[in-house]
Scaffold this motif. Structure first.
Motif, short mmCIF file in Angstrom:
data_model
loop_
_atom_site.label_atom_id
_atom_site.label_comp_id
_atom_site.label_asym_id
_atom_site.label_seq_id
_atom_site.Cartn_x
_atom_site.Cartn_y
_atom_site.Cartn_z
N PHE A 135 17.87 4.18 -23.61
CA PHE A 135 18.00 3.67 -24.94
C PHE A 135 16.47 3.52 -25.75
CE2 PHE A 135 21.96 2.52 -23.19
CZ PHE A 135 22.75 2.99 -24.02
N GLY A 136 15.42 3.65 -24.74
CA GLY A 136 14.26 3.47 -25.46
C GLY A 136 13.84 2.01 -25.43
N THR A 137 12.51 1.76 -25.50
CA THR A 137 11.80 0.29 -25.30
C THR A 137 12.07 -0.52 -26.44
OG1 THR A 137 9.53 1.26 -26.02
CG2 THR A 137 9.89 1.36 -23.57
N GLY A 138 12.62 -0.32 -27.34
CA GLY A 138 13.21 -0.80 -28.61
C GLY A 138 14.28 -1.63 -28.50
N ILE A 139 14.76 -1.58 -27.09
CA ILE A 139 15.86 -2.61 -26.88
C ILE A 139 15.25 -3.89 -26.07
CG2 ILE A 139 17.55 -1.03 -26.40
CD1 ILE A 139 17.21 -1.17 -23.41
N ASP A 198 12.48 -7.09 -25.82
CA ASP A 198 11.93 -8.08 -26.62
C ASP A 198 10.42 -8.14 -26.20
OD1 ASP A 198 11.81 -9.78 -24.33
OD2 ASP A 198 13.50 -11.04 -24.63
N ARG A 199 9.90 -9.03 -27.27
CA ARG A 199 8.35 -9.15 -26.75
C ARG A 199 7.81 -9.49 -25.56
NH1 ARG A 199 5.92 -13.09 -31.06
NH2 ARG A 199 7.73 -14.38 -30.45
N ASP A 200 8.94 -10.22 -24.74
CA ASP A 200 8.50 -10.77 -23.44
C ASP A 200 8.86 -9.80 -22.40
OD1 ASP A 200 7.29 -12.94 -24.13
OD2 ASP A 200 9.52 -14.02 -24.22
N GLY A 201 9.60 -8.51 -22.65
CA GLY A 201 9.82 -7.50 -21.54
C GLY A 201 11.41 -7.71 -21.22
N GLY A 202 12.21 -8.75 -21.86
CA GLY A 202 13.58 -9.05 -21.46
C GLY A 202 14.55 -7.99 -22.63
N LEU A 203 15.92 -8.16 -22.25
CA LEU A 203 16.56 -7.44 -23.17
C LEU A 203 16.85 -8.05 -24.28
CD1 LEU A 203 18.74 -4.93 -23.36
CD2 LEU A 203 20.50 -6.45 -22.13
N ASP A 204 16.67 -7.39 -25.47
CA ASP A 204 16.98 -8.22 -26.73
C ASP A 204 18.57 -7.61 -26.92
OD1 ASP A 204 17.56 -8.19 -29.68
OD2 ASP A 204 15.59 -7.61 -30.24
N ARG A 205 19.50 -8.49 -26.82
CA ARG A 205 20.79 -8.21 -26.68
C ARG A 205 21.74 -7.76 -28.03
NH1 ARG A 205 22.31 -9.26 -21.94
NH2 ARG A 205 20.95 -10.19 -20.57
N ARG A 206 20.89 -8.46 -29.08
CA ARG A 206 21.32 -8.13 -30.44
C ARG A 206 21.04 -6.32 -30.72
NH1 ARG A 206 20.81 -11.18 -35.89
NH2 ARG A 206 21.90 -10.00 -37.33
N ARG A 207 19.73 -5.99 -30.38
CA ARG A 207 19.40 -4.75 -30.68
C ARG A 207 20.25 -3.70 -29.77
NH1 ARG A 207 18.81 -0.61 -33.42
NH2 ARG A 207 17.45 0.86 -32.90
N MET A 208 20.38 -4.12 -28.50
CA MET A 208 21.22 -3.43 -27.61
C MET A 208 22.81 -3.27 -28.12
SD MET A 208 21.08 -1.63 -24.68
CE MET A 208 22.16 -0.49 -25.26
#
Length: 197
Positions: A54-58, A60-70
Motif C-alpha cells: 500500500f506504500g509507506t503513506g500508511i 506514521d512518523r514513528d514507523g508504526g501503522l497509521d490506522r486511519r490512513r490504512m
C-alpha cells in the motif's frame, strides 16, 4: 468444555461496548482487533508487507501503522479491502484459533470472540454460535463520526464495503439491537447470558 460465542457487527453498532460489558461481568473475551494490532505493530513482518503493498503513506512518523490512513485506503475499494485482509487475516485467525483452543481446554464460563469481520474471514467456524450487534444506520453513522472523526460519506462507504446487514441477520444465532441506549442494551445482553449459564 467451555462454550465460545462470536460477537460481530458493523461500524458504529456498539460491538465493543458489548464486549466491554461482558468483560466487566467476568467473561473471557478474545478481541480480534487487539490481535490485529499486535500482528501489525511497528517492526512486524506484517507491517512491512502492508507497506510494500500500500506504500509507506500508511506509516506514521514513528514507523508504526497509521490506522486511519490504512482504513481509508482499505475501504476505498473492494480490491484494496481484499488485499488488506489477505495480508493480515490469516495471521489474525491463526492467533485467534490458538487462543480459542486454550480456552476450550479449560473449565469455566462461556467465552467470547469479538470480531468485526467474523463472517467475512470465515472465523465463524471457530465459535459455537454468533451474536450480531446491530443498530439503525443513522445511529451508526452518528456514533462512528463521534468516535473516529470521519464524515458521513466516509462512514457510508465503509458500511457499503462490509457484508450486508441482511446477510448477517440470516446467519446469526441471535441479533441484539443497540439503537436505544446502554440500559436497554445491557438488559438484552443479560437476558441472553441467562440462557447460556
Amino acid at each position: 468444555m467451555r462454550k465460545i460465542i462470536g460477537i460481530t457487527g458493523g461500524i458504529g453498532t456498539g460491538k465493543s461496548t458489548v464486549s466491554a460489558y461482558l468483560k466487566e461481568q467476568g467473561y473471557p473475551v478474545i478481541d480480534a482487533d487487539q490481535i490485529a494490532r499486535k500482528v501489525t505493530e511497528k517492526g512486524s513482518v506484517t507491517l512491512a508487507e502492508l507497506a510494500r503493498n500500500f506504500g509507506t503513506g500508511i506509516l506514521d512518523r514513528d514507523g508504526g501503522l497509521d490506522r486511519r490512513r490504512m482504513a481509508e485506503l482499505a475501504f476505498s475499494s473492494p480490491e484494496n479491502k481484499a488485499r488488506l485482509e489477505a495480508i493480515v487475516t490469516a495471521r489474525v485467525i491463526a492467533e485467534t484459533a490458538e487462543r480459542i483452543r486454550e480456552l476450550r481446554q479449560e473449565d469455566g464460563p462461556t467465552a467470547f470472540l469479538d470480531a468485526p469481520i467474523l463472517y467475512e474471514t470465515g472465523a465463524d467456524v471457530l465459535v459455537d454460535e454468533v451474536w450480531l450487534i446491530t443498530a439503525d444506520e443513522s445511529v451508526r453513522i452518528r456514533r462512528a463520526a463521534e468516535r473516529d472523526g470521519c464524515g458521513e460519506a466516509e462512514i457510508r462507504r465503509r458500511i457499503r464495503n462490509q457484508m450486508s446487514e441482511e446477510e448477517k441477520f440470516c446467519r446469526a444465532d441471535y441479533v441484539i439491537d443497540n439503537s436505544d441506549g446502554l440500559e436497554q442494551l445491557y438488559t438484552r445482553i443479560r437476558a441472553l447470558i441467562k440462557k447460556h449459564d
